[in-house]
Design an enzyme around this catalytic site. Structure first.
Site, PDB file in Angstrom:
ATOM      1  N   TYR A 141       0.820  -1.215   0.000  1.00 24.65           N
ATOM      2  CA  TYR A 141       0.000   0.000   0.000  1.00 24.65           C
ATOM      3  C   TYR A 141       0.855   1.266   0.000  1.00 24.65           C
ATOM      4  O   TYR A 141       0.378   2.348  -0.328  1.00 24.65           O
ATOM      5  CB  TYR A 141      -0.947   0.036   1.213  1.00 24.65           C
ATOM      6  CG  TYR A 141      -2.065  -0.986   1.164  1.00 24.65           C
ATOM      7  CD1 TYR A 141      -2.255  -1.801   0.055  1.00 24.65           C
ATOM      8  CD2 TYR A 141      -2.946  -1.127   2.225  1.00 24.65           C
ATOM      9  CE1 TYR A 141      -3.275  -2.742   0.013  1.00 24.65           C
ATOM     10  CE2 TYR A 141      -3.978  -2.062   2.202  1.00 24.65           C
ATOM     11  CZ  TYR A 141      -4.132  -2.868   1.090  1.00 24.65           C
ATOM     12  OH  TYR A 141      -5.137  -3.790   1.057  1.00 24.65           O
ATOM     13  N   LYS A 192       3.004 -15.407   1.659  1.00 22.96           N
ATOM     14  CA  LYS A 192       2.869 -16.102   0.372  1.00 22.96           C
ATOM     15  C   LYS A 192       4.297 -16.407  -0.062  1.00 22.96           C
ATOM     16  O   LYS A 192       4.746 -16.009  -1.147  1.00 22.96           O
ATOM     17  CB  LYS A 192       2.112 -15.178  -0.604  1.00 22.96           C
ATOM     18  CG  LYS A 192       1.680 -15.838  -1.891  1.00 22.96           C
ATOM     19  CD  LYS A 192       0.534 -16.804  -1.749  1.00 22.96           C
ATOM     20  CE  LYS A 192       0.235 -17.459  -3.092  1.00 22.96           C
ATOM     21  NZ  LYS A 192      -0.707 -18.586  -2.988  1.00 22.96           N
ATOM     22  N   ASP A 224      -3.676 -17.856   1.068  1.00 23.97           N
ATOM     23  CA  ASP A 224      -4.880 -18.475   0.477  1.00 23.97           C
ATOM     24  C   ASP A 224      -5.429 -19.542   1.410  1.00 23.97           C
ATOM     25  O   ASP A 224      -6.643 -19.642   1.629  1.00 23.97           O
ATOM     26  CB  ASP A 224      -4.588 -19.029  -0.927  1.00 23.97           C
ATOM     27  CG  ASP A 224      -3.256 -19.752  -1.028  1.00 23.97           C
ATOM     28  OD1 ASP A 224      -2.428 -19.627  -0.107  1.00 23.97           O
ATOM     29  OD2 ASP A 224      -3.041 -20.461  -2.032  1.00 23.97           O
ATOM     30  N   ASP A 248      -5.438  -6.567   5.820  1.00 30.08           N
ATOM     31  CA  ASP A 248      -6.636  -5.794   5.481  1.00 30.08           C
ATOM     32  C   ASP A 248      -7.770  -6.777   5.156  1.00 30.08           C
ATOM     33  O   ASP A 248      -8.894  -6.680   5.680  1.00 30.08           O
ATOM     34  CB  ASP A 248      -6.293  -4.920   4.258  1.00 30.08           C
ATOM     35  CG  ASP A 248      -7.379  -3.926   3.909  1.00 30.08           C
ATOM     36  OD1 ASP A 248      -8.355  -3.826   4.663  1.00 30.08           O
ATOM     37  OD2 ASP A 248      -7.232  -3.246   2.875  1.00 30.08           O
ATOM     38  N   ASP A 252     -10.983  -8.266   7.912  1.00 27.40           N
ATOM     39  CA  ASP A 252     -12.402  -8.077   7.593  1.00 27.40           C
ATOM     40  C   ASP A 252     -13.119  -9.430   7.558  1.00 27.40           C
ATOM     41  O   ASP A 252     -14.243  -9.562   8.050  1.00 27.40           O
ATOM     42  CB  ASP A 252     -12.576  -7.379   6.238  1.00 27.40           C
ATOM     43  CG  ASP A 252     -12.714  -5.872   6.391  1.00 27.40           C
ATOM     44  OD1 ASP A 252     -12.227  -5.351   7.411  1.00 27.40           O
ATOM     45  OD2 ASP A 252     -13.299  -5.229   5.503  1.00 27.40           O
TER      46      ASP A 252
END
Ligand code: NAD
Length: 357
Positions: A141, A192, A224, A248, A252
């Site tokens: 980000y 990852k 994943d 992020d 959620d």
């Protein structure tokens, strides 16, 4: 020494829900000798209306000088057409960046009384208690270079850079290990590493930091798989640590396992455990000013503030237990109400928590 708390109610339901959290903290000052001073100031649209900016410099200075900041929420219809540089959310972003709040802690905790509020089967989520530690100021980000460029063949190409330096990984890993030490001593680091070198380094550094916390059991999981495991068997997790983007998304996902946005607290911390505490939800303009909002996420954020910034774990637990008692009594605001419960207002919920302390 008396600790300083800056209270920033903000917009929409912000003033209503923070008033209830302040009520709870005031009660603890009397009953348990909690030694804090609370000062209020403006943020978001409320600050824009007075100062023409969503966070005045004086407020920023007060936030930096305080031991902790308790925030309601910002934003609302009234300010949606403003230039992006002065929108209410910019006040929040300024606080996060200038206070250097690199660690975001979001508990996904399900009070057993609310197990039926989740979209998952009660037996899958009852007893759920996960803490997600998300790196907040680095990763893809913020990585440079970034942008949209035109290639030689005339085609446009968007690009971002996923970077983490060793020191950034190390400091967020320490926050996660320390949190795990205060809980069930299980840490899952999400990456990852099979595809991205940046998370290969992440994994290596987490393993290095782990040597300083031999009591904590560490697991590495690809993102994943983590997304899948969160809905398959979420109770396997205690603390999860991950980078900005994965955090992020996963935070959620995890928060929605609990089914109730009005219950979820959050903390954002700097390197010295100074922090900003706020509910995970927004300013709910649709119900603002109606005394209908659920103040429990903000009250539970105040509990996190006592735990992480003010050194009062005992009082954090006291608040969390009081919330449990109130739910046992069947008291519910509209967002968590189902047939047979007692519907209460925002201020009645705050009063009930104070009574249950
Ligand atoms: P929201 O979280 O404010 O509301 C979503 C839904 O949940 C609404 O129906 C609302 O009534 C309900 N809800 C939220 N909190 C509740 C509570 N405590 N009790 C009962 N019901 C509750 O999200 P939104 O509608 O997408 O955004 C509204 C405004 O909030 C926008 O201006 C947005 O930019 C802002 N926002 C601010 C923050 C923040 O301050 N951290 C976060 C998200 C959104």
């Amino acid at each position: 020494m008396t600790q300083q708390v800056l209270v920033l109610p903000g917009d929409g339901i912000g003033p209503e829900i923070t008033a209830e959290a302040v009520k709870v903290l005031e009660a603890l000052k009397v009953s348990d000798g909690l030694d804090i001073d609370m000062t209020e100031d403006l943020v978001g649209g409320a600050a824009y209306d007075v100062h023409g900016v969503p966070l005045a410099d004086e407020t920023m200075d007060k936030a930096k000088a305080a031991d902790a900041v308790l925030l309601g929420a910002v934003g609302g219809y009234k300010w949606e057409s403003l230039d992006i540089s002065v929108r209410p959310e910019k006040g929040l972003l300024r606080l996060r960046s200038e206070m250097e709040l690199f660690a975001n802690l979001r508990p996904a905790f399900l009070y057993p009384q609310l197990a039926s509020a989740s979209t998952l089967k009660p037996e899958v989520v009852a007893g759920l208690d996960i803490l997600i530690v998300r790196e907040l100021t680095g990763g893809i980000y913020f990585g440079q270079p970034r942008g949209i460029r035109t290639l030689e063949n005339g085609e446009r190409q968007g690009f971002n850079t996923y970077v983490y330096s060793e020191s950034e990984i190390k400091r967020i890993a320490h926050v996660a290990f320390q949190a795990a030490m205060k809980r069930n001593k299980k840490l899952t680091s999400v990456d990852k590493a099979n595809v991205l070198e940046v998370t290969e380094l992440w994994r290596e550094i987490v393993d290095d930091v782990a040597k300083e916390y031999p009591e904590v059991e560490v697991k590495h999981m690809y993102v994943d798989n983590a997304a899948m495991q969160l809905v398959l068997n979420p109770k396997q997790f205690d603390v999860m640590v991950t980078g900005n983007m994965f955090g992020d998304i996963l935070s959620d996902e995890a928060s929605m396992l609990t089914g109730s946005i009005g219950m979820l607290a959050s903390a954002s911390l700097d390197a010295n455990n100074k922090g900003m505490y706020e509910p995970s939800h927004g300013s709910a303009p649709d119900i603002a000013g109606q005394n209908k909002a659920n103040p429990l996420a903000t009250i539970l954020s105040a509990a996190m503030m006592l735990r992480y910034s003010l050194g009062r774990e005992d009082l954090a637990e006291k608040i969390e237990n009081a919330v449990g008692k109130v739910l046992d009594q069947g008291l519910r605001t509209g967002d968590i109400y189902s047939d047979g419960d007692k519907l209460v207002t925002c201020s009645e919920m705050g009063d009930a928590v104070v009574a249950a302390l």
